[in-house]
Enzyme design. Structure first.
Site, mmCIF file in Angstrom:
data_model
loop_
_atom_site.group_PDB
_atom_site.id
_atom_site.type_symbol
_atom_site.label_atom_id
_atom_site.label_comp_id
_atom_site.label_asym_id
_atom_site.label_seq_id
_atom_site.Cartn_x
_atom_site.Cartn_y
_atom_site.Cartn_z
ATOM 1 N N LYS A 1 -12.236 -8.152 -3.116
ATOM 2 C CA LYS A 1 -11.656 -9.446 -3.453
ATOM 3 C C LYS A 1 -12.185 -10.493 -2.478
ATOM 4 O O LYS A 1 -12.054 -10.349 -1.259
ATOM 5 C CB LYS A 1 -10.131 -9.379 -3.389
ATOM 6 C CG LYS A 1 -9.449 -10.680 -3.791
ATOM 7 C CD LYS A 1 -7.931 -10.561 -3.730
ATOM 8 C CE LYS A 1 -7.275 -11.873 -4.155
ATOM 9 N NZ LYS A 1 -5.812 -11.825 -4.029
ATOM 10 N N THR B 1 0.844 -14.423 -0.883
ATOM 11 C CA THR B 1 1.834 -15.293 -1.504
ATOM 12 C C THR B 1 3.242 -14.751 -1.310
ATOM 13 O O THR B 1 4.212 -15.508 -1.277
ATOM 14 C CB THR B 1 1.535 -15.442 -3.008
ATOM 15 O OG1 THR B 1 0.170 -15.822 -3.166
ATOM 16 C CG2 THR B 1 2.416 -16.487 -3.652
ATOM 17 N N TYR C 1 -9.845 -7.034 0.769
ATOM 18 C CA TYR C 1 -9.728 -8.495 0.638
ATOM 19 C C TYR C 1 -10.475 -9.168 1.783
ATOM 20 O O TYR C 1 -10.050 -9.110 2.942
ATOM 21 C CB TYR C 1 -8.259 -8.887 0.648
ATOM 22 C CG TYR C 1 -7.950 -10.315 0.258
ATOM 23 C CD1 TYR C 1 -8.933 -11.200 -0.159
ATOM 24 C CD2 TYR C 1 -6.640 -10.789 0.305
ATOM 25 C CE1 TYR C 1 -8.642 -12.500 -0.527
ATOM 26 C CE2 TYR C 1 -6.322 -12.086 -0.065
ATOM 27 C CZ TYR C 1 -7.324 -12.936 -0.477
ATOM 28 O OH TYR C 1 -7.018 -14.223 -0.838
#
EC number: 4.2.1.41
Length: 305
Positions: free
Chosen positions: A163, A51, A138
């Protein structure tokens, strides 16, 4: 300071990275963004991640963003820095994150290639060997890990979490089960890392995964916190009301444009009153009508509280 794995409990905040109108880094506005969300109750700051347009930051800019987040949090909550690219360049980002004072690292997928399980294991093992910082791996896009690979990674002393950005609940359940079977006493943490994690919150809660990052927290913290509280207290009536009236329509809106998982969030932050600038290339701004729809959706979501 307690270990990172012991400090991650609550709603996780992935700030956008602010830029000036001419595209330069705007650390003053970035710090205001971080401060506002800490005051709203963020449990951790994951700076310069997806993000935060990690892909678009130079090394010096990246270090400055991490250092700004560390300075603004002042130890109140942990700061986790995104790292990615190929192994050699990822290690350079690790060094910058260490120097900036990060508490931990989120290892984003390696650049471009589609590696084997042995290659992914080697990549993350080399990153773990390069730093004393704790690492969360991730999994998404080209980084698809099998349960056996996650078990091997969990054996590394500073790989503390996984994640999931794939959305494969079957695979996630098998990973949780495999790690638990191999090391039943290991304090390994799992995260729902899908772009709008609230949409799958009930499914992930069912397999014991309650930690997640909320993009909505960037621009509508009241909605994000209301959902988080309801999900973790078992108030499924509120969860479903917010899912049906806000989060599902938000996902449908997000799916209308490429890169909206970042650019629409950044537009939302601007709607909330903080001018964090535009996204950098190769991302593009959302269509004006979609930003207008987002504004209307946020207003409607607040009527559901």
């Amino acid at each position: 300071m307690p270990a990172l794995v012991d400090r991650l409990d609550g709603l996780l905040f992935f700030p956008v990275t602010a830029f000036t109108p001419d595209g330069a880094l705007d650390l003053t506005t970035f710090r205001a963004h971080v401060r506002a969300r800490i005051d709203d109750g963020a449990a951790a700051v994951f700076a310069a991640c997806g993000t935060g347009e990690y892909h678009a930051l130079g090394l010096d800019e990246y270090e400055a963003v991490i250092a700004a987040a560390v300075a603004e949090t002042a130890g109140a909550v942990p700061v986790v820095a995104g790292i990615g690219h190929g192994t050699a360049l990822a290690v350079e980002f690790v060094r910058r994150a260490e120097r900036a004072g990060a508490d931990g690292l989120l290892a984003l997928p390696p650049y471009l290639v589609k590696p084997s399980q042995a290659g992914l294991l080697r990549h993350y093992t080399e990153l773990a060997a390069a730093t004393p910082l704790e690492i969360i791996v991730y999994a998404r896009d080209n980084a698809v890990l099998d349960p056996e690979t996650v078990v091997r990674l969990a054996e590394l002393p500073n790989v503390v979490g996984y994640k999931d950005g794939l959305g494969d609940v079957d695979r996630m359940q098998r990973i949780v089960s495999a790690v638990r079977t191999a090391q039943p006493d290991l304090p390994f943490r799992y995260f729902n890392g899908l772009p709008t994690a609230e949409l799958t919150g009930l499914a992930y809660r069912g397999i014991g995964v309650t930690l997640y990052s909320s993009a909505v927290f960037c621009f509508a913290p009241d909605l994000a916190l209301a959902f988080h509280t309801a999900l973790n207290s078992g108030d499924d009536e509120t969860v479903n009301r917010l899912l049906d009236g806000f989060f599902r329509p938000l996902v449908e809106l997000r799916n209308l444009g490429s890169g909206y998982a970042v650019s629409l969030v950044k537009a939302g932050v601007r709607l909330d009153g903080l001018d964090v600038g535009r996204v950098r290339s190769p991302l593009t701004e959302p269509a004006a009508e979609h930003v207008s729809q987002l504004a209307d959706l946020i207003k409607h979501g607040r009527t559901l509280l």
